[in-house]
Design an enzyme around this catalytic site. Sequence first.
Site, short mmCIF file in Angstrom:
data_model
loop_
_atom_site.label_atom_id
_atom_site.label_comp_id
_atom_site.label_asym_id
_atom_site.label_seq_id
_atom_site.Cartn_x
_atom_site.Cartn_y
_atom_site.Cartn_z
N GLU A 16 0.85 -1.20 0.00
CA GLU A 16 0.00 0.00 0.00
C GLU A 16 0.88 1.24 0.00
O GLU A 16 1.91 1.27 0.67
CB GLU A 16 -0.87 0.03 1.27
CG GLU A 16 -1.72 1.31 1.36
CD GLU A 16 -2.43 1.46 2.69
OE1 GLU A 16 -3.51 0.88 2.86
OE2 GLU A 16 -1.89 2.19 3.58
N TYR A 48 -7.05 6.70 -0.19
CA TYR A 48 -7.92 7.83 -0.54
C TYR A 48 -8.17 8.56 0.76
O TYR A 48 -8.72 8.00 1.71
CB TYR A 48 -9.23 7.26 -1.09
CG TYR A 48 -10.25 8.27 -1.52
CD1 TYR A 48 -10.35 8.65 -2.86
CD2 TYR A 48 -11.13 8.83 -0.60
CE1 TYR A 48 -11.32 9.56 -3.26
CE2 TYR A 48 -12.10 9.74 -1.01
CZ TYR A 48 -12.18 10.10 -2.34
OH TYR A 48 -13.14 11.00 -2.73
N HIS A 77 -8.31 3.06 -3.61
CA HIS A 77 -9.24 3.10 -2.48
C HIS A 77 -10.31 4.18 -2.75
O HIS A 77 -10.06 5.13 -3.49
CB HIS A 77 -8.51 3.47 -1.19
CG HIS A 77 -7.54 2.44 -0.71
ND1 HIS A 77 -7.12 2.36 0.60
CD2 HIS A 77 -6.87 1.45 -1.37
CE1 HIS A 77 -6.26 1.36 0.73
NE2 HIS A 77 -6.08 0.81 -0.45
N ARG A 107 -15.95 2.90 4.04
CA ARG A 107 -16.79 3.98 4.55
C ARG A 107 -15.95 5.24 4.81
O ARG A 107 -16.37 6.34 4.53
CB ARG A 107 -17.47 3.54 5.85
CG ARG A 107 -18.46 4.56 6.37
CD ARG A 107 -18.79 4.35 7.83
NE ARG A 107 -17.65 4.66 8.69
CZ ARG A 107 -17.66 4.56 10.00
NH1 ARG A 107 -18.75 4.12 10.61
NH2 ARG A 107 -16.59 4.87 10.72
N GLY A 108 -14.77 5.05 5.40
CA GLY A 108 -13.96 6.19 5.85
C GLY A 108 -14.21 6.43 7.33
O GLY A 108 -15.22 5.97 7.88
N ASP A 109 -13.27 7.10 7.97
CA ASP A 109 -13.41 7.37 9.40
C ASP A 109 -14.34 8.54 9.63
O ASP A 109 -14.39 9.48 8.83
CB ASP A 109 -12.04 7.66 10.02
CG ASP A 109 -11.26 6.37 10.23
OD1 ASP A 109 -11.88 5.34 10.58
OD2 ASP A 109 -10.03 6.38 10.03
N LYS A 163 -21.25 -6.89 3.61
CA LYS A 163 -20.34 -6.51 2.51
C LYS A 163 -20.26 -7.64 1.48
O LYS A 163 -20.26 -7.40 0.27
CB LYS A 163 -18.93 -6.22 3.05
CG LYS A 163 -18.84 -4.99 3.95
CD LYS A 163 -17.39 -4.67 4.28
CE LYS A 163 -17.28 -3.83 5.53
NZ LYS A 163 -16.01 -3.16 5.73
N GLN A 210 4.18 5.82 17.47
CA GLN A 210 3.36 5.39 16.33
C GLN A 210 2.47 4.20 16.70
O GLN A 210 1.30 4.16 16.35
CB GLN A 210 4.28 5.04 15.14
CG GLN A 210 3.55 4.56 13.91
CD GLN A 210 3.82 3.09 13.59
OE1 GLN A 210 4.31 2.34 14.43
NE2 GLN A 210 3.49 2.69 12.38
#
Length: 289
Positions: A16, A48, A77, A107-109, A163, A210
């Site tokens: 990725e 994305y 994405h 969906r996204g956060d 899904k 992190q």
Amino acid sequence: MRIADKIAARQTFSFEIFPPKGEFPLEEARAVATELAADRPDWISVTYSAGGSGNSANTVPIASSIEHELGVTALAHLTCLGSTRADVDAYVSGLVDAGVENVLALRGDRAPGREAIDFEHASDLIEHLRALGSGLCIGAACYPEGHVESPTEEESFESLYKKQEAGADYLVSQLFFDNEDFYRFREKCLRHRVRLPIVAGIMPFTSVKQIQRMAFTCGASIPAKVVKRLVLAGDDPADQARAGVEYACEQLVDLAANGVDGLHVYSMNKPAVAHAAHETLLACGYLGA
Ligand code: FAD
């Protein structure tokens, strides 16, 4: 080529990347992608980023360049919170025009000001993408330790099943630091009638800070063996990062030996991390020379 066909043919290996922010995001991402492509992964996915960072406009151009200039399959994405059907349709037209046939439907956060408009959940987006009849191969996200917002395990699996029924072709997992969580999840998927192939996502930790952030944003637990590695690495950031790559490579070897459908490395735009993973998988025989 459709990623679902690749997974059906063999165990896959992929990376990725994210479109960097700033003045030359395309050039930077192309440079990273060029280095990653040298390892001939089955695909490279491009994130994305809705809202804030404003780099979502670069997802399709970078995916197109991976596909056509580097000759590697690209996975673009797409998140749907805050998007209208027209936004999604325009994005899909862009993908089709660019000759990119793989999309990861998310969906996204949740974030202030990013409310659901036409899509509440990823399954709504998947259903819409299928209804468009664009022929895209559709991947979706899954969470070996459950999604942070899911109140119960049952609900987490219920949404995965949705899904699948909406038309997802395969799943890519959120990062995890204990392979046993992934193996348990894989078994439970079958019990919950989720039969899609599952690609395991691995992200090397880079520092104490992190990994703490990951634990909160992704809900990934930090096992004692990881804490010990970080304590042994001491305060030097380079030693902490080295410990993270070593640990991730051990995870990959174990997953490879346990019959995963695919291995996806969150490279964090660091080609050295990706190369280390590639070398490890060559050495253990997961990848042919
Ligand atoms: P959903 O499947 O909609 O799930 C979100 C929550 O809603 C879950 O708790 C779920 O159980 C619940 N839910 C789902 N369907 C229903 C339903 N029908 N009824 C009730 N509850 C339901 N984010 C980005 O912004 N950009 C990226 O590029 C990106 N790439 C990612 C790649 C991977 C492999 C993964 C694992 C995550 C990625 N993310 C990305 C993060 C992702 O957007 C978040 O994890 C987000 O919070 C959930 O996305 P989802 O697609 O899983 O959502």
